[in-house]
Write an enzyme that holds these catalytic residues in place. Sequence first.
Site, PDB file in Angstrom:
ATOM      1  N   ASP A  67     -44.683 -38.578  -8.099  1.00 31.54           N
ATOM      2  CA  ASP A  67     -45.131 -37.806  -9.259  1.00 31.54           C
ATOM      3  C   ASP A  67     -44.292 -38.046 -10.509  1.00 31.54           C
ATOM      4  O   ASP A  67     -43.209 -38.641 -10.445  1.00 31.54           O
ATOM      5  CB  ASP A  67     -45.143 -36.296  -8.921  1.00 31.54           C
ATOM      6  CG  ASP A  67     -43.979 -35.873  -8.016  1.00 31.54           C
ATOM      7  OD1 ASP A  67     -42.921 -36.533  -8.046  1.00 31.54           O
ATOM      8  OD2 ASP A  67     -44.117 -34.893  -7.272  1.00 31.54           O
ATOM      9  N   ASN A 136     -42.962 -23.054  -2.145  1.00 36.07           N
ATOM     10  CA  ASN A 136     -44.337 -22.541  -2.038  1.00 36.07           C
ATOM     11  C   ASN A 136     -45.226 -23.439  -1.182  1.00 36.07           C
ATOM     12  O   ASN A 136     -46.434 -23.258  -1.130  1.00 36.07           O
ATOM     13  CB  ASN A 136     -44.953 -22.376  -3.444  1.00 36.07           C
ATOM     14  CG  ASN A 136     -45.111 -23.710  -4.176  1.00 36.07           C
ATOM     15  OD1 ASN A 136     -44.795 -24.767  -3.633  1.00 36.07           O
ATOM     16  ND2 ASN A 136     -45.594 -23.660  -5.401  1.00 36.07           N
ATOM     17  N   HIS A 138     -45.613 -26.788  -1.537  1.00 39.67           N
ATOM     18  CA  HIS A 138     -46.199 -27.988  -2.147  1.00 39.67           C
ATOM     19  C   HIS A 138     -45.564 -29.262  -1.593  1.00 39.67           C
ATOM     20  O   HIS A 138     -44.403 -29.261  -1.169  1.00 39.67           O
ATOM     21  CB  HIS A 138     -46.152 -27.945  -3.690  1.00 39.67           C
ATOM     22  CG  HIS A 138     -44.808 -28.124  -4.321  1.00 39.67           C
ATOM     23  ND1 HIS A 138     -44.456 -27.508  -5.507  1.00 39.67           N
ATOM     24  CD2 HIS A 138     -43.717 -28.854  -3.972  1.00 39.67           C
ATOM     25  CE1 HIS A 138     -43.234 -27.861  -5.843  1.00 39.67           C
ATOM     26  NE2 HIS A 138     -42.755 -28.681  -4.928  1.00 39.67           N
ATOM     27  N   GLU A 143     -49.838 -28.211  -5.654  1.00 35.55           N
ATOM     28  CA  GLU A 143     -49.517 -26.796  -5.569  1.00 35.55           C
ATOM     29  C   GLU A 143     -50.542 -26.085  -4.683  1.00 35.55           C
ATOM     30  O   GLU A 143     -51.628 -26.619  -4.428  1.00 35.55           O
ATOM     31  CB  GLU A 143     -49.536 -26.193  -6.987  1.00 35.55           C
ATOM     32  CG  GLU A 143     -48.514 -26.815  -7.944  1.00 35.55           C
ATOM     33  CD  GLU A 143     -47.083 -26.321  -7.741  1.00 35.55           C
ATOM     34  OE1 GLU A 143     -46.686 -26.080  -6.578  1.00 35.55           O
ATOM     35  OE2 GLU A 143     -46.345 -26.210  -8.733  1.00 35.55           O
TER      36      GLU A 143
HETATM   37  C1  F6R Z   1     -40.747 -34.343  -6.224  1.00 36.29           C
HETATM   38  C2  F6R Z   1     -41.608 -33.734  -5.227  1.00 36.29           C
HETATM   39  C3  F6R Z   1     -41.494 -32.286  -4.850  1.00 36.29           C
HETATM   40  C4  F6R Z   1     -40.120 -31.945  -4.254  1.00 36.29           C
HETATM   41  C5  F6R Z   1     -40.051 -30.468  -3.912  1.00 36.29           C
HETATM   42  C6  F6R Z   1     -38.703 -30.071  -3.368  1.00 36.29           C
HETATM   43  O1  F6R Z   1     -41.025 -35.711  -6.349  1.00 36.29           O
HETATM   44  O2  F6R Z   1     -42.417 -34.421  -4.707  1.00 36.29           O
HETATM   45  O3  F6R Z   1     -42.498 -31.967  -3.928  1.00 36.29           O
HETATM   46  O4  F6R Z   1     -39.904 -32.727  -3.108  1.00 36.29           O
HETATM   47  O5  F6R Z   1     -40.339 -29.696  -5.051  1.00 36.29           O
HETATM   48  O6  F6R Z   1     -37.758 -30.167  -4.372  1.00 36.29           O
HETATM   49  P1  F6R Z   1     -36.205 -29.920  -4.079  1.00 36.29           P
HETATM   50  O7  F6R Z   1     -35.787 -30.996  -3.179  1.00 36.29           O
HETATM   51  O8  F6R Z   1     -35.567 -30.024  -5.441  1.00 36.29           O
HETATM   52  O9  F6R Z   1     -36.116 -28.567  -3.475  1.00 36.29           O
END
Ligand code: F6R
Length: 260
Positions: A67, A136, A138, A143
């Site tokens: 992303d 959450n 995702h 989301e």
């Molecule tokens: C980012 C992504 C997100 C993160 C997720 C966890 O490329 O794909 O799904 O993996 O938000 O983020 P952290 O590791 O910062 O808790």
Amino acid sequence: MKILILPDPAAAVARCVEIIAQTLTDNPQTVLGLATGGTMEPVYERLVERARAGEIALDEMTSFNLDEYVGLPPEHPQSYHTYMAERLFGPLGLDPARTHLPRGDAEDPAAEAARYDAAIAQAGGIDLQLLGIGGNGHIGFNEPSSSLASPTRVKTLTLATREANARFFGPDETVPRFAITMGIATILRSRHAVLLATGAKKAAAVAAMAEGPLSARCPASALQMHPRATIVLDTEAAADLELRQYYETVHPKGQEVPLG
Ligand code: F6R
């Protein structure tokens, strides 16, 4: 799902790195799907260390990140282009032609998302997709309420995600409202998906992913439909799993046990 529970975050990171290293050893031309975020920082640190020690080589792989924030040009300090350049691509001097992220500053983000899915297909699809999980539920920036059959597209970030990611931005900056993210269908097409989660903040989402209903309420639950998903956890992230004891019997300390 293969659920591997390691005693602490460092062991979980090491186990995840081991899986990536083995994949690269088996096929140096692997197509990797990459994630960003705090959880992945030690993974990239370890990969750089191992590459510098000559234990693995990443120069023949191709990568596609999950992303990018809409509106941020690649050189923006908080863009995922910059995150990857600082933590993996730059330190290893990787050929930029082999490393791909969606362009957050594309004039037409929807067209950019479609182009990105086509580029992944053109590269032969993703062999190993690395994933984190949001509190959450995702994956990527899919989301809650994301279609479980979604292609790569523009998503509106939840307030919870924007607040969680505010730590990467300065006090006067706002976290973008939109992102281009690989879709859940795109993620499910990967040949192997490896999700790493560490820390108590992830425990509820991890339980919903692995043991809850298959539901857009927890987009990561779509991994229940993946033919080869490996979930690497530390004990805190595994704390809410009802069947934890079973997983620990199947893979004691997160290791493979030979049959027989
Ligand atoms: C980012 C992504 C997100 C993160 C997720 C966890 O490329 O794909 O799904 O993996 O938000 O983020 P952290 O590791 O910062 O808790």
